[in-house]
Design a protein around this motif. Structure first.
Motif, PDB file in Angstrom:
ATOM      1  N   HIS A  78       0.849  -1.185   0.000  1.00 38.25           N
ATOM      2  CA  HIS A  78       0.000   0.000   0.000  1.00 38.25           C
ATOM      3  C   HIS A  78       0.887   1.238   0.000  1.00 38.25           C
ATOM      4  O   HIS A  78       2.100   1.150   0.228  1.00 38.25           O
ATOM      5  CB  HIS A  78      -0.925   0.016   1.219  1.00 38.25           C
ATOM      6  N   HIS A  79       0.274   2.395  -0.234  1.00 38.58           N
ATOM      7  CA  HIS A  79       1.043   3.632  -0.355  1.00 38.58           C
ATOM      8  C   HIS A  79       1.614   4.032   0.995  1.00 38.58           C
ATOM      9  O   HIS A  79       0.970   3.894   2.037  1.00 38.58           O
ATOM     10  CB  HIS A  79       0.148   4.750  -0.903  1.00 38.58           C
ATOM     11  N   TRP A  80       2.826   4.576   0.990  1.00 36.14           N
ATOM     12  CA  TRP A  80       3.485   4.935   2.230  1.00 36.14           C
ATOM     13  C   TRP A  80       2.793   6.081   2.951  1.00 36.14           C
ATOM     14  O   TRP A  80       2.886   6.219   4.181  1.00 36.14           O
ATOM     15  CB  TRP A  80       4.945   5.292   1.967  1.00 36.14           C
ATOM     16  N   LEU A  81       2.050   6.922   2.209  1.00 37.25           N
ATOM     17  CA  LEU A  81       1.331   8.015   2.861  1.00 37.25           C
ATOM     18  C   LEU A  81       0.265   7.494   3.817  1.00 37.25           C
ATOM     19  O   LEU A  81      -0.025   8.119   4.844  1.00 37.25           O
ATOM     20  CB  LEU A  81       0.680   8.914   1.800  1.00 37.25           C
ATOM     21  N   GLN A  82      -0.297   6.354   3.491  1.00 36.44           N
ATOM     22  CA  GLN A  82      -1.302   5.768   4.365  1.00 36.44           C
ATOM     23  C   GLN A  82      -0.678   5.359   5.702  1.00 36.44           C
ATOM     24  O   GLN A  82      -1.278   5.544   6.761  1.00 36.44           O
ATOM     25  CB  GLN A  82      -1.921   4.545   3.668  1.00 36.44           C
ATOM     26  N   ARG A  83       0.530   4.834   5.635  1.00 35.18           N
ATOM     27  CA  ARG A  83       1.238   4.454   6.859  1.00 35.18           C
ATOM     28  C   ARG A  83       1.595   5.681   7.684  1.00 35.18           C
ATOM     29  O   ARG A  83       1.498   5.669   8.919  1.00 35.18           O
ATOM     30  CB  ARG A  83       2.494   3.682   6.470  1.00 35.18           C
ATOM     31  N   VAL A  84       2.020   6.755   7.015  1.00 42.09           N
ATOM     32  CA  VAL A  84       2.328   7.999   7.718  1.00 42.09           C
ATOM     33  C   VAL A  84       1.074   8.565   8.386  1.00 42.09           C
ATOM     34  O   VAL A  84       1.114   9.070   9.517  1.00 42.09           O
ATOM     35  CB  VAL A  84       2.934   9.024   6.731  1.00 42.09           C
ATOM     36  N   PHE A  85      -0.059   8.451   7.704  1.00 45.29           N
ATOM     37  CA  PHE A  85      -1.323   8.928   8.270  1.00 45.29           C
ATOM     38  C   PHE A  85      -1.633   8.218   9.589  1.00 45.29           C
ATOM     39  O   PHE A  85      -1.988   8.854  10.591  1.00 45.29           O
ATOM     40  CB  PHE A  85      -2.458   8.709   7.277  1.00 45.29           C
ATOM     41  N   TRP A  86      -1.482   6.896   9.610  1.00 47.46           N
ATOM     42  CA  TRP A  86      -1.761   6.161  10.835  1.00 47.46           C
ATOM     43  C   TRP A  86      -0.757   6.487  11.931  1.00 47.46           C
ATOM     44  O   TRP A  86      -1.110   6.509  13.121  1.00 47.46           O
ATOM     45  CB  TRP A  86      -1.772   4.667  10.543  1.00 47.46           C
ATOM     46  N   ALA A  87       0.482   6.748  11.563  1.00 55.20           N
ATOM     47  CA  ALA A  87       1.488   7.101  12.568  1.00 55.20           C
ATOM     48  C   ALA A  87       1.128   8.411  13.265  1.00 55.20           C
ATOM     49  O   ALA A  87       1.163   8.514  14.498  1.00 55.20           O
ATOM     50  CB  ALA A  87       2.865   7.201  11.915  1.00 55.20           C
ATOM     51  N   PHE A  88       0.741   9.421  12.459  1.00 53.39           N
ATOM     52  CA  PHE A  88       0.356  10.706  13.053  1.00 53.39           C
ATOM     53  C   PHE A  88      -0.960  10.583  13.821  1.00 53.39           C
ATOM     54  O   PHE A  88      -1.140  11.240  14.861  1.00 53.39           O
ATOM     55  CB  PHE A  88       0.238  11.773  11.964  1.00 53.39           C
ATOM     56  N   THR A  89      -1.867   9.751  13.340  1.00 60.18           N
ATOM     57  CA  THR A  89      -3.127   9.559  14.046  1.00 60.18           C
ATOM     58  C   THR A  89      -2.901   8.923  15.412  1.00 60.18           C
ATOM     59  O   THR A  89      -3.467   9.364  16.428  1.00 60.18           O
ATOM     60  CB  THR A  89      -4.071   8.672  13.207  1.00 60.18           C
ATOM     61  N   GLU A  90      -2.067   7.889  15.469  1.00 63.06           N
ATOM     62  CA  GLU A  90      -1.757   7.238  16.741  1.00 63.06           C
ATOM     63  C   GLU A  90      -1.079   8.220  17.701  1.00 63.06           C
ATOM     64  O   GLU A  90      -1.406   8.268  18.894  1.00 63.06           O
ATOM     65  CB  GLU A  90      -0.853   6.037  16.503  1.00 63.06           C
ATOM     66  N   GLY A  91      -0.115   8.986  17.157  1.00 63.03           N
ATOM     67  CA  GLY A  91       0.561   9.968  18.001  1.00 63.03           C
ATOM     68  C   GLY A  91      -0.384  11.018  18.526  1.00 63.03           C
ATOM     69  O   GLY A  91      -0.303  11.431  19.695  1.00 63.03           O
ATOM     70  N   GLY A  92      -1.319  11.461  17.676  1.00 64.68           N
ATOM     71  CA  GLY A  92      -2.286  12.458  18.109  1.00 64.68           C
ATOM     72  C   GLY A  92      -3.213  11.936  19.194  1.00 64.68           C
ATOM     73  O   GLY A  92      -3.496  12.641  20.177  1.00 64.68           O
ATOM     74  N   VAL A  93      -3.682  10.710  19.047  1.00 62.63           N
ATOM     75  CA  VAL A  93      -4.561  10.120  20.062  1.00 62.63           C
ATOM     76  C   VAL A  93      -3.821   9.957  21.385  1.00 62.63           C
ATOM     77  O   VAL A  93      -4.348  10.290  22.465  1.00 62.63           O
ATOM     78  CB  VAL A  93      -5.104   8.760  19.574  1.00 62.63           C
ATOM     79  N   ALA A  94      -2.588   9.469  21.332  1.00 63.49           N
ATOM     80  CA  ALA A  94      -1.800   9.299  22.553  1.00 63.49           C
ATOM     81  C   ALA A  94      -1.533  10.637  23.232  1.00 63.49           C
ATOM     82  O   ALA A  94      -1.643  10.763  24.464  1.00 63.49           O
ATOM     83  CB  ALA A  94      -0.484   8.598  22.223  1.00 63.49           C
ATOM     84  N   THR A  95      -1.210  11.655  22.446  1.00 62.82           N
ATOM     85  CA  THR A  95      -0.955  12.981  23.013  1.00 62.82           C
ATOM     86  C   THR A  95      -2.213  13.547  23.657  1.00 62.82           C
ATOM     87  O   THR A  95      -2.167  14.119  24.764  1.00 62.82           O
ATOM     88  CB  THR A  95      -0.450  13.936  21.915  1.00 62.82           C
ATOM     89  N   ALA A  96      -3.350  13.382  23.003  1.00 61.52           N
ATOM     90  CA  ALA A  96      -4.616  13.886  23.552  1.00 61.52           C
ATOM     91  C   ALA A  96      -4.960  13.208  24.871  1.00 61.52           C
ATOM     92  O   ALA A  96      -5.393  13.867  25.828  1.00 61.52           O
ATOM     93  CB  ALA A  96      -5.737  13.674  22.533  1.00 61.52           C
ATOM     94  N   LEU A  97      -4.748  11.906  24.949  1.00 59.63           N
ATOM     95  CA  LEU A  97      -5.044  11.182  26.183  1.00 59.63           C
ATOM     96  C   LEU A  97      -4.136  11.628  27.328  1.00 59.63           C
ATOM     97  O   LEU A  97      -4.590  11.809  28.465  1.00 59.63           O
ATOM     98  CB  LEU A  97      -4.899   9.683  25.953  1.00 59.63           C
ATOM     99  N   LEU A  98      -2.841  11.821  27.030  1.00 58.10           N
ATOM    100  CA  LEU A  98      -1.915  12.239  28.077  1.00 58.10           C
ATOM    101  C   LEU A  98      -2.184  13.665  28.525  1.00 58.10           C
ATOM    102  O   LEU A  98      -2.101  13.987  29.726  1.00 58.10           O
ATOM    103  CB  LEU A  98      -0.474  12.106  27.575  1.00 58.10           C
ATOM    104  N   VAL A  99      -2.528  14.536  27.582  1.00 59.64           N
ATOM    105  CA  VAL A  99      -2.837  15.930  27.946  1.00 59.64           C
ATOM    106  C   VAL A  99      -4.105  15.999  28.767  1.00 59.64           C
ATOM    107  O   VAL A  99      -4.204  16.738  29.762  1.00 59.64           O
ATOM    108  CB  VAL A  99      -2.954  16.799  26.672  1.00 59.64           C
ATOM    109  N   ALA A 100      -5.112  15.206  28.378  1.00 62.97           N
ATOM    110  CA  ALA A 100      -6.374  15.215  29.110  1.00 62.97           C
ATOM    111  C   ALA A 100      -6.215  14.646  30.512  1.00 62.97           C
ATOM    112  O   ALA A 100      -6.812  15.149  31.476  1.00 62.97           O
ATOM    113  CB  ALA A 100      -7.431  14.416  28.337  1.00 62.97           C
TER     114      ALA A 100
END
Length: 353
Positions: free
Chosen positions: A111-133
């Motif tokens: 699959h396209h590498w951009l899709q993998r980058v999308f999931w990496a940033f999504t996971e990082g964003g969710v983890a950051t939101a949980l820790l900040v909250a």
């Protein structure tokens, strides 16, 4: 009590939990009450539960004192630990993103590498939101959970490794029902000479005062042969030359399709080889260099261990990873000499393509 000041040894840095360790013996009334057996390690800090995140850096900065065996390495060790921690998180996130990407692609591995980058940033964003909250409490809970579930998860990983091995054997058997087992095609055999043989046969000759057992004489194990002696000392002084012979042999790379990878590995090994020798020599100046030298030494051992395991698999030589690591570390000249001579004696049809 001697200085009439309870805070005499309290370090200026550390919020009252760190103490400057005297670098010289403390003598009271002609009696030595303290002897520093680790000069250069100061300050030493107690664990502060209110600032637990500083504990690791307190330990690292204990090696910042300019004098002593480990002096001046505090800042380097702190920076290096942050670098390795970042590598750990990046590679872990990359692995997790790959798995999520495959699941989201309905099992497709291409699959396209951009899709993998999308999931990496999504996971990082969710983890950051949980820790900040959750704030510091959420981070503390996450750390506690990691520690509590660490040991049971390791046991689970052992079971998974065994399951993967059994699964691979089952798949191989299903995919090749008409072919005999690889061990039938390539029965297990031994090295052309053991790790304790070769040049070490001279000790057998000396300690027996020349009266070597007849069985050993028949097998040519009474004295080291000229090729064994030559390859041993070549591997001892110029191991990268022996390494190049093995990587370019018909056993490891019969089609010469991995030349660039082999040359890169040899270059890394060569740099580490001269590096650990230089660092061990610098141990006269500062003992901390010796610790770094051991790191490069065992890095080389891991390279030779990986090569030796692959070499054994190609020729069907019996062995295990523990024996390979022991041979590739402290007996690396003998291990390299074994592989060089074995590759020279191997027949073209003796290894698996």
């Amino acid at each position: 009590e001697y200085f009439d000041d309870a805070d005499y040894f309290v370090s200026a840095e550390g919020n009252g939990f760190c103490y400057d360790v005297p670098q010289q013996d403390v003598v009271v009334n002609d009696t030595t009450v303290f002897t520093n057996t680790l000069p250069g390690v100061t300050p030493v800090c107690e664990f502060d539960s209110s600032q637990s995140s500083q504990a690791w850096f307190n330990v690292m900065y204990s090696f910042s004192y300019p004098d002593g065996k480990f002096g001046g390495f505090g800042a380097f060790l702190s920076g290096f630990s942050l670098f390795t921690l970042a590598i750990y998180f990046v590679t872990s996130s990359d692995s997790g993103s790959l798995v999520v990407d495959i699941l989201a692609s309905n099992g497709a591995v291409e699959h396209h590498w951009l899709q993998r980058v999308f999931w990496a940033f999504t996971e990082g964003g969710v983890a950051t939101a949980l820790l900040v909250a959750g704030g510091s409490d959420a981070l503390g809970a996450l750390q506690s959970a990691s520690i509590v579930f660490g040991l049971p998860f390791n046991l689970f990983l052992f079971l998974m490794c065994q399951s993967i091995v059994r699964m691979c054997h089952a798949i191989e058997k299903d995919d090749n029902p008409d072919q005999p087992h690889p061990e039938i095609l390539l029965p297990k055999k031994a090295w052309c000479f053991p790790i304790c043989g070769g040049v070490f046969n001279v000790f057998e000759f000396l300690f027996s005062f020349g009266c070597v057992n007849e069985v050993r004489k028949e097998k040519g194990m009474d004295l080291p042969s000229t090729p064994q002696t030559k390859e041993f000392f070549k591997a001892l002084i110029l191991p990268f030359v022996s390494l190049h012979q093995i990587y370019t042999s018909s056993v490891v790379d019969p089609k010469a399709s991995h030349t660039r990878t082999s040359l890169l590995t040899i270059a890394v090994y060569t740099a580490c080889f001269f590096g650990w020798i230089a660092l061990f020599s610098c141990g006269i100046i500062n003992h901390g260099f010796v610790a770094l030298g051991w790191s490069l030494f065992f890095m080389n051992a891991c390279i030779v261990t990986s090569l030796r395991m692959h070499f054994r698999d190609r020729l069907g030589i019996d062995g295990n990873i523990i024996a390979d690591f022991c041979a590739s570390s402290f007996f690396y000249p003998q291990a390299l000499a074994q592989m060089v001579l074995e590759s020279q004696n191997a027949e073209p049809n003796e290894h698996i393509e």
